[in-house]
Design a protein around this motif. Structure first.
Motif, PDB file in Angstrom:
ATOM      1  N   LYS A 160     -18.440  -5.106  -9.431  1.00 26.83           N
ATOM      2  CA  LYS A 160     -17.546  -4.111  -8.848  1.00 26.83           C
ATOM      3  C   LYS A 160     -16.295  -4.822  -8.356  1.00 26.83           C
ATOM      4  CE  LYS A 160     -19.459  -0.453  -6.818  1.00 26.83           C
ATOM      5  NZ  LYS A 160     -20.162   0.245  -5.721  1.00 26.83           N
ATOM      6  N   LEU A 161     -15.150  -4.337  -8.822  1.00 20.96           N
ATOM      7  CA  LEU A 161     -13.870  -4.919  -8.418  1.00 20.96           C
ATOM      8  C   LEU A 161     -13.167  -3.919  -7.516  1.00 20.96           C
ATOM      9  CD1 LEU A 161     -12.676  -6.082 -11.940  1.00 20.96           C
ATOM     10  CD2 LEU A 161     -13.797  -7.493 -10.217  1.00 20.96           C
ATOM     11  N   LYS A 162     -12.519  -4.442  -6.486  1.00 19.02           N
ATOM     12  CA  LYS A 162     -11.782  -3.550  -5.594  1.00 19.02           C
ATOM     13  C   LYS A 162     -10.311  -3.952  -5.555  1.00 19.02           C
ATOM     14  CE  LYS A 162     -12.161  -1.382  -1.078  1.00 19.02           C
ATOM     15  NZ  LYS A 162     -12.844  -1.421   0.228  1.00 19.02           N
ATOM     16  N   PHE A 163      -9.468  -2.982  -5.910  1.00 20.28           N
ATOM     17  CA  PHE A 163      -8.028  -3.205  -5.873  1.00 20.28           C
ATOM     18  C   PHE A 163      -7.431  -2.496  -4.665  1.00 20.28           C
ATOM     19  CE2 PHE A 163      -9.261  -3.825 -10.247  1.00 20.28           C
ATOM     20  CZ  PHE A 163      -8.527  -4.941 -10.618  1.00 20.28           C
ATOM     21  N   ALA A 164      -6.387  -3.076  -4.100  1.00 18.95           N
ATOM     22  CA  ALA A 164      -5.764  -2.514  -2.905  1.00 18.95           C
ATOM     23  C   ALA A 164      -5.287  -1.091  -3.160  1.00 18.95           C
ATOM     24  CB  ALA A 164      -4.605  -3.402  -2.455  1.00 18.95           C
ATOM     25  N   LYS A 165      -4.669  -0.851  -4.308  1.00 22.45           N
ATOM     26  CA  LYS A 165      -4.121   0.480  -4.585  1.00 22.45           C
ATOM     27  C   LYS A 165      -4.988   1.279  -5.548  1.00 22.45           C
ATOM     28  CE  LYS A 165       0.730  -0.442  -3.644  1.00 22.45           C
ATOM     29  NZ  LYS A 165       1.031  -1.859  -3.968  1.00 22.45           N
ATOM     30  N   ALA A 166      -5.402   0.659  -6.647  1.00 23.81           N
ATOM     31  CA  ALA A 166      -6.123   1.408  -7.690  1.00 23.81           C
ATOM     32  C   ALA A 166      -7.532   1.789  -7.258  1.00 23.81           C
ATOM     33  CB  ALA A 166      -6.163   0.593  -8.978  1.00 23.81           C
ATOM     34  N   GLY A 167      -8.094   1.059  -6.286  1.00 30.25           N
ATOM     35  CA  GLY A 167      -9.436   1.378  -5.822  1.00 30.25           C
ATOM     36  C   GLY A 167     -10.503   0.561  -6.536  1.00 30.25           C
ATOM     37  N   GLU A 168     -11.705   1.133  -6.606  1.00 35.94           N
ATOM     38  CA  GLU A 168     -12.850   0.379  -7.121  1.00 35.94           C
ATOM     39  C   GLU A 168     -13.160   0.735  -8.567  1.00 35.94           C
ATOM     40  OE1 GLU A 168     -15.620  -0.655  -3.271  1.00 35.94           O
ATOM     41  OE2 GLU A 168     -16.165   1.044  -4.536  1.00 35.94           O
ATOM     42  N   VAL A 169     -13.626  -0.271  -9.299  1.00 32.36           N
ATOM     43  CA  VAL A 169     -14.043  -0.045 -10.675  1.00 32.36           C
ATOM     44  C   VAL A 169     -15.191  -1.001 -10.985  1.00 32.36           C
ATOM     45  CG1 VAL A 169     -12.335  -1.650 -11.630  1.00 32.36           C
ATOM     46  CG2 VAL A 169     -13.271   0.163 -13.072  1.00 32.36           C
ATOM     47  N   GLU A 170     -16.136  -0.531 -11.785  1.00 30.73           N
ATOM     48  CA  GLU A 170     -17.225  -1.425 -12.183  1.00 30.73           C
ATOM     49  C   GLU A 170     -17.004  -1.902 -13.613  1.00 30.73           C
ATOM     50  OE1 GLU A 170     -21.684  -1.081 -11.085  1.00 30.73           O
ATOM     51  OE2 GLU A 170     -21.577  -0.528 -13.196  1.00 30.73           O
TER      52      GLU A 170
ATOM     53  N   LYS B 160      -0.277  -1.013 -15.451  1.00 30.95           N
ATOM     54  CA  LYS B 160       0.832  -0.204 -15.968  1.00 30.95           C
ATOM     55  C   LYS B 160       1.620   0.442 -14.827  1.00 30.95           C
ATOM     56  CE  LYS B 160      -0.725   0.818 -20.618  1.00 30.95           C
ATOM     57  NZ  LYS B 160      -1.651  -0.302 -20.742  1.00 30.95           N
ATOM     58  N   GLY B 161       1.178   0.221 -13.585  1.00 31.66           N
ATOM     59  CA  GLY B 161       1.836   0.865 -12.454  1.00 31.66           C
ATOM     60  C   GLY B 161       2.517  -0.133 -11.531  1.00 31.66           C
ATOM     61  N   ALA B 162       2.574   0.230 -10.246  1.00 29.07           N
ATOM     62  CA  ALA B 162       3.212  -0.601  -9.233  1.00 29.07           C
ATOM     63  C   ALA B 162       2.329  -1.821  -8.926  1.00 29.07           C
ATOM     64  CB  ALA B 162       3.428   0.218  -7.968  1.00 29.07           C
ATOM     65  N   ALA B 163       2.928  -2.808  -8.277  1.00 31.22           N
ATOM     66  CA  ALA B 163       2.214  -4.043  -7.949  1.00 31.22           C
ATOM     67  C   ALA B 163       0.927  -3.728  -7.174  1.00 31.22           C
ATOM     68  CB  ALA B 163       3.113  -4.950  -7.128  1.00 31.22           C
ATOM     69  N   ASP B 164      -0.133  -4.446  -7.511  1.00 26.85           N
ATOM     70  CA  ASP B 164      -1.431  -4.213  -6.891  1.00 26.85           C
ATOM     71  C   ASP B 164      -2.078  -5.579  -6.639  1.00 26.85           C
ATOM     72  OD1 ASP B 164      -3.639  -2.906  -5.893  1.00 26.85           O
ATOM     73  OD2 ASP B 164      -3.887  -1.587  -7.613  1.00 26.85           O
ATOM     74  N   GLN B 165      -3.191  -5.569  -5.923  1.00 27.31           N
ATOM     75  CA  GLN B 165      -3.928  -6.811  -5.701  1.00 27.31           C
ATOM     76  C   GLN B 165      -5.421  -6.554  -5.871  1.00 27.31           C
ATOM     77  OE1 GLN B 165      -2.176  -5.767  -2.530  1.00 27.31           O
ATOM     78  NE2 GLN B 165      -0.332  -6.389  -3.628  1.00 27.31           N
ATOM     79  N   LEU B 166      -6.076  -7.504  -6.521  1.00 25.54           N
ATOM     80  CA  LEU B 166      -7.536  -7.524  -6.521  1.00 25.54           C
ATOM     81  C   LEU B 166      -7.930  -8.134  -5.183  1.00 25.54           C
ATOM     82  CD1 LEU B 166     -10.325  -7.303  -7.893  1.00 25.54           C
ATOM     83  CD2 LEU B 166      -9.910  -9.550  -8.888  1.00 25.54           C
ATOM     84  N   ILE B 167      -8.660  -7.357  -4.369  1.00 29.16           N
ATOM     85  CA  ILE B 167      -8.923  -7.844  -3.012  1.00 29.16           C
ATOM     86  C   ILE B 167     -10.375  -8.271  -2.787  1.00 29.16           C
ATOM     87  CG2 ILE B 167      -6.992  -6.741  -1.825  1.00 29.16           C
ATOM     88  CD1 ILE B 167      -8.843  -4.419  -1.109  1.00 29.16           C
TER      89      ILE B 167
END
Ligand SMILES: [Cu+2]
Length: 164
Positions: free
Chosen positions: A131-141, A59-66
């Protein structure tokens, strides 16, 4: 002033703990990124790799799953399927773009997570923490349910996954 700040900190930690303890099944949220319908598939003994699939909404600015990781696998890679001449091949990618105000779907035959060096067979009905890590949103499990084999089949001479 001081007590107010303390109260705020306390509130944040309580709310944070509450969210963490909720353990939402196949959905998860971090920042403006939301994970939906995550799942993986059961594996047979000796099978070292499995795909992971989900829809990522932003819902926000462009991000990447890294990157991604899981205790059930030695490594979790980001993969894509692409045509190489007439052959469908998968290859590792360094990130998966999540467009601003849009979504990206990780699905069989397309982008996916790849669990590598699986430590023990994934059994249907289990859930796998990832655990997923996004460049902007950070980490989420995300807790990925393990679905039964079948459906898409394999490429073997016997039509893929056997029915047990
Ligand atoms: Cu793959």
């Amino acid at each position: 002033m001081k007590s107010n700040t303390l109260l705020k900190a306390l509130l944040v930690s309580v709310v944070g703990f509450g969210l963490g303890g909720l353990a939402q099944a196949q959905n998860a949220k971090v920042g403006s990124v939301q994970i939906e319908n995550a799942y993986t598939r059961a594996t047979v003994p000796g099978q070292m790799a499995a795909g992971g699939f989900m829809k990522i909404e932003n819902k926000g600015a462009a991000d990447q799953l890294i990157s991604a990781s899981s205790p059930v696998a030695g490594e979790v890679q980001l993969h894509e399927m692409a045509m190489d001449g007439n052959v469908m091949k998968m290859r590792q990618v360094k990130d998966i773009a999540v467009p601003a105000g849009g979504s990206v779907e990780l699905k069989p035959g397309g982008l996916h997570l790849m669990f590598m060096n699986i430590k023990a067979p994934l059994a249907a009905g289990e859930t796998v923490p990832v655990k997923l890590k996004f460049a902007k949103a950070g980490e989420v499990e995300v807790k990925m349910p393990v679905n039964a084999m079948g459906g898409h089949g394999g490429q073997g001479p016997h039509g893929g996954a056997a029915k047990y």
